[in-house]
Design an enzyme around this catalytic site. Sequence first.
Site, mmCIF file in Angstrom:
data_model
loop_
_atom_site.group_PDB
_atom_site.id
_atom_site.type_symbol
_atom_site.label_atom_id
_atom_site.label_comp_id
_atom_site.label_asym_id
_atom_site.label_seq_id
_atom_site.Cartn_x
_atom_site.Cartn_y
_atom_site.Cartn_z
ATOM 1 N N ASP A 62 38.161 54.465 33.032
ATOM 2 C CA ASP A 62 36.798 54.745 33.490
ATOM 3 C C ASP A 62 36.864 55.350 34.894
ATOM 4 O O ASP A 62 37.904 55.321 35.539
ATOM 5 C CB ASP A 62 35.927 53.486 33.479
ATOM 6 C CG ASP A 62 36.704 52.266 33.890
ATOM 7 O OD1 ASP A 62 37.535 52.394 34.818
ATOM 8 O OD2 ASP A 62 36.496 51.187 33.312
ATOM 9 N N ASP A 64 35.215 55.057 38.403
ATOM 10 C CA ASP A 64 34.326 54.328 39.304
ATOM 11 C C ASP A 64 34.138 55.127 40.589
ATOM 12 O O ASP A 64 35.049 55.796 41.068
ATOM 13 C CB ASP A 64 34.914 52.955 39.636
ATOM 14 C CG ASP A 64 35.018 52.078 38.397
ATOM 15 O OD1 ASP A 64 34.260 52.330 37.431
ATOM 16 O OD2 ASP A 64 35.845 51.158 38.380
ATOM 17 N N ASP A 143 42.583 44.958 45.534
ATOM 18 C CA ASP A 143 43.711 44.062 45.262
ATOM 19 C C ASP A 143 45.096 44.634 45.593
ATOM 20 O O ASP A 143 45.845 44.047 46.365
ATOM 21 C CB ASP A 143 43.658 43.519 43.824
ATOM 22 C CG ASP A 143 43.412 44.592 42.769
ATOM 23 O OD1 ASP A 143 43.407 45.790 43.118
ATOM 24 O OD2 ASP A 143 43.240 44.230 41.588
HETATM 25 P P1 ATP Z 1 41.821 49.717 34.668
HETATM 26 O O1 ATP Z 1 42.588 50.928 34.298
HETATM 27 O O2 ATP Z 1 42.349 48.480 34.058
HETATM 28 O O3 ATP Z 1 40.332 49.854 34.569
HETATM 29 P P2 ATP Z 1 41.260 49.517 37.433
HETATM 30 O O4 ATP Z 1 42.169 49.625 38.612
HETATM 31 O O5 ATP Z 1 40.156 50.497 37.325
HETATM 32 O O6 ATP Z 1 42.186 49.524 36.193
HETATM 33 P P3 ATP Z 1 39.271 47.463 37.301
HETATM 34 O O7 ATP Z 1 39.446 46.084 36.803
HETATM 35 O O8 ATP Z 1 38.416 48.405 36.543
HETATM 36 O O9 ATP Z 1 40.725 48.044 37.440
HETATM 37 O O10 ATP Z 1 38.784 47.368 38.802
HETATM 38 C C1 ATP Z 1 38.432 48.499 39.544
HETATM 39 C C2 ATP Z 1 38.953 48.402 40.962
HETATM 40 O O11 ATP Z 1 38.346 47.286 41.619
HETATM 41 C C3 ATP Z 1 40.464 48.167 41.081
HETATM 42 O O12 ATP Z 1 41.180 49.373 41.045
HETATM 43 C C4 ATP Z 1 40.561 47.471 42.406
HETATM 44 O O13 ATP Z 1 40.531 48.401 43.459
HETATM 45 C C5 ATP Z 1 39.286 46.648 42.479
HETATM 46 N N1 ATP Z 1 39.493 45.277 41.959
HETATM 47 C C6 ATP Z 1 39.390 44.858 40.692
HETATM 48 N N2 ATP Z 1 39.633 43.549 40.579
HETATM 49 C C7 ATP Z 1 39.879 43.102 41.825
HETATM 50 C C8 ATP Z 1 40.189 41.836 42.376
HETATM 51 N N3 ATP Z 1 40.309 40.761 41.617
HETATM 52 N N4 ATP Z 1 40.355 41.776 43.719
HETATM 53 C C9 ATP Z 1 40.228 42.871 44.493
HETATM 54 N N5 ATP Z 1 39.958 44.080 44.027
HETATM 55 C C10 ATP Z 1 39.789 44.214 42.723
HETATM 56 MG MG MG Z 2 38.664 50.529 35.786
#
Ligand code: ATP
Ligand code: MG
Length: 444
Positions: A62, A64, A143
């Site tokens: 996705d 963001d 994170d």
């Molecule tokens: P994915 O490909 O799994 O969607 P993603 O990196 O986009 O990976 P998400 O779970 O969608 O992961 O979260 C979006 C963003 O929010 C992450 O890239 C990170 O920067 C932040 N984030 C998510 N979870 C946490 C957390 N538990 N603590 C701090 N930051 C977080």
């Molecule tokens: Mg994501």
Amino acid sequence: MSEAEQRQAEPRVLARADHTISRAAMSPNALKVLYRLHGAGFLAYLVGGAVRDLLLGRKPKDFDIGTNARPQQVRQCFRNARIIGRRFRLVMVRFASEIVEVATFRRSPDPPEIEEGETADVLAPTPDADEYGTPEEDAWRRDFTVNGLFYDIADFSVIDHVGGLADLDAGVIRTIGPPRLRFDEDPVRMMRAVEYAARLGFRLDDELADATASMHSEIRRAAPARIAYELLESLKGGSALRIFRGLEEASLLGHIVPEAHEAAVGGNGTILWSLLAAADERYRKEEKLGEETLLALLFLPQFLAALQTAGDRLPRAGDIERLAREQLETAMLRLAISHYRGHIVRAGFLLLTRLMVPPRSGKHVLRTVRHEAFATAWQVMHLLAEVDGRYGSALVAWEQPVRQALEGRAHAIEGPKPGREGEARRRPRRGGRRHNRPKATGGA
Ligand code: ATP
Ligand code: MG
């Protein structure tokens, strides 16, 4: 460098010509949102996983967006936008085929909210002006360094406040700031570290691995709904085998799914890993598995083992039902799985045992196919038959009648109404259901 020094350093900025991110690889809707915010005079960044994945040449799940516009201001830019979330309000911009999430930069290190099964504090105040922050603060509350990168639509540059570019090059998952502190703030990050390492083929930074080794039991403090969310994400994306092996290695699995941990360390590890590998293969073939199917895989080895202790015949239906309930009840509570979803997994196991022996009659097939847990049981059975040849012949016997039933050709499988011949073949039931007990094709 101390964290304070690190934080004062200038960000590393890669100009458009110095990185590989192309707008052609982005969702046109996300681009529209970025341009609209930029046009309205706000900062508009692609953030998080999308920047990471685009830099690695992977397809983001996705897109963001981060901005300095406040949620109300974001909403005013779009007709199709809605504000959600209790604390840090997100704006969801809805398009026909996708929803683009826009979040205002903030400084709080709190984990993001999960809409479904949300466990956030109901009494939490609505966002306070000082919970919002600068882009830099927003990067620092994330994170892992590889998740803290920004792509700026104003000049197409990549902005790195946290050392994420170097870690992407080196293939390292590293927390932003000291791992112990960040895991103490939010223990779910330990699971996420393992997830990303497995998915991207990265290694865990040594300090991060040490922190997990000493803090793994802290995962028990995490909200069950968040653990369940990460588990499902881990099962879905085509890297389940590697992620769950990683969770086991990091001593996390025993806390979150002890049933799967027992299977992994006991005699049923092979079947667990094979099932997860089979699920990953489906993902590669773009064959979608239901969430209940995926969850069921974690509990299946233990269920099969329990069936097997009953000897070479399947226990009777009532006993199987009790067994499934006993095995799944605490797990569903522990993971805050909804009542309905828990019911589907449990009933799916019951149906699975039906599928382990050839169908008795057309009616039997119809009853099975019409059950609300059939889709789950059917998928689980296919995966099981794939990894354990002993279930193959029973499945073959079900394939055609099930296809006919699903195509609505019930009459084709119901067969002739039992005439005299049919009746003569029916044996009187003595000893109740016992005689109905099918012979097991063997456990696993
Ligand atoms: P994915 O490909 O799994 O969607 P993603 O990196 O986009 O990976 P998400 O779970 O969608 O992961 O979260 C979006 C963003 O929010 C992450 O890239 C990170 O920067 C932040 N984030 C998510 N979870 C946490 C957390 N538990 N603590 C701090 N930051 C977080
Ligand atoms: Mg994501």
